[in-house]
Design an enzyme around this catalytic site. Structure first.
Site, short mmCIF file in Angstrom:
data_model
loop_
_atom_site.label_atom_id
_atom_site.label_comp_id
_atom_site.label_asym_id
_atom_site.label_seq_id
_atom_site.Cartn_x
_atom_site.Cartn_y
_atom_site.Cartn_z
N ARG A 11 7.23 -6.05 3.37
CA ARG A 11 5.98 -6.67 2.94
C ARG A 11 5.85 -6.49 1.44
NH1 ARG A 11 -0.09 -5.18 5.01
NH2 ARG A 11 0.36 -3.21 3.97
N ASP A 36 16.42 -11.07 -3.70
CA ASP A 36 17.71 -10.76 -4.31
C ASP A 36 18.21 -9.37 -3.93
OD1 ASP A 36 18.03 -13.21 -5.47
OD2 ASP A 36 17.51 -12.59 -7.51
N HIS A 71 0.82 -1.21 0.00
CA HIS A 71 0.00 0.00 0.00
C HIS A 71 0.86 1.26 0.00
CE1 HIS A 71 -3.67 -2.26 0.52
NE2 HIS A 71 -3.22 -2.83 1.62
N ASP A 112 -8.14 -5.60 7.17
CA ASP A 112 -8.76 -6.43 6.14
C ASP A 112 -9.55 -7.57 6.74
OD1 ASP A 112 -8.19 -5.47 3.39
OD2 ASP A 112 -6.12 -5.58 4.07
N GLU A 150 -5.55 -12.31 6.90
CA GLU A 150 -6.39 -11.11 6.77
C GLU A 150 -7.82 -11.42 6.38
OE1 GLU A 150 -4.13 -7.59 5.14
OE2 GLU A 150 -3.17 -9.21 4.02
#
Length: 261
Positions: free
Chosen positions: A75, A89, A50, A180, A154
């Site tokens: 996240r 990576d 987000h 959520d 969630e």
């Protein structure tokens, strides 16, 4: 001398004598990341779900955090294997993947984060920051101990499946997302509703039964303290953008005269 990476979050949690407290960086700013890093928090999570983040800005924030004694997490936006590969990576050791509701989804994420034969992560160690361009000895062989994967519960379905999700091999723990989750339960915007709080606590118990750790997002101080008392191993208690928003609003309220209606 070969380089050594920092301990992963699961190891930090194992060694901790108290729950860990952290915050979000949602601005996409390395300056804000460094400000949060110097605060004394245990954890700082960089959000790409987000927040206006791409690979380059995540890397800049990792650099900003690297000089401080805390544990960084990222996240990702989804469980997409390519996204997971690219973020790992970059040198991310602690990964949080949102919207996991089933053991099948959990297994797919665990596979994306692990090298063969355990998983399907592409081999780019010599080209990537993950193993510091082959300066971390035996990174490929030891990669499972250099990465910890956390899955975000969630949805109501995810709560029902929390123990099976947490039990998946390659998953270090689970993390509840009350906002959520509330929406999934028909309680949009009511993340501190007692039914949502009880569902979150259900995930804590499920994680414990699976022998894993559990965290939660809780910007409401009362809810955060309640979750800590209920056995949360780590809690994210605020975000850079929220702190600036509320702080700037308070400045305006304190210093700008208001006319009566």
């Amino acid at each position: 001398m070969p380089l050594q990476l920092n301990p992963t979050l699961d190891r930090v949690l194992d060694a901790a004598d108290r729950p860990l407290i952290g915050g979000w960086v949602c601005s996409g700013s390395p300056v804000m990341a460094e400000i949060m890093a110097g605060s004394g928090l245990d954890l700082v999570l960089i959000d790409t779900e987000h927040a206006p983040n791409g690979l380059e800005s995540v890397l800049a924030q990792l650099h900003a955090l690297s000089g401080y004694p805390l544990t960084p997490l990222v996240r990702v936006s989804s469980g997409d294997p390519v996204t997971i590969k690219q973020v790992l990576d970059l040198g991310v050791q602690n990964l949080l993947v949102p919207m996991i509701s089933t053991p099948e989804q959990a297994r797919a994420v665990a596979s994306a984060a692990a090298y063969p034969p355990a998983g399907q992560r592409g081999i780019g160690n010599a080209l990537a920051r993950s193993g510091r361009w082959n300066r971390v000895q035996n990174y490929l062989q030891d990669a499972a101990s250099q990465v910890s994967v956390y899955l975000q519960i969630e949805t109501a379905e995810g709560v029902e499946n929390a123990e099976a999700i947490a039990a998946v091999s390659g998953v270090a723990g689970i993390f509840a997302g009350p906002s959520d989750l509330a929406a999934s339960m028909g309680l949009l915007g009511r993340q501190t509703d007692p039914r949502v709080i009880e569902a979150v606590k259900t995930t804590f118990a499920a994680a414990k039964r699976a022998g894993k750790t559990a965290g939660v997002n809780a910007f409401d101080p009362a809810a955060a303290r309640d979750y800590l008392e209920a056995g949360a191993d780590w809690v994210l208690v605020g975000a850079d953008v929220s702190l600036v928003a509320r702080g700037s609003e308070q400045l305006a309220a304190d210093f700008i005269p208001r006319t009566a209606d």
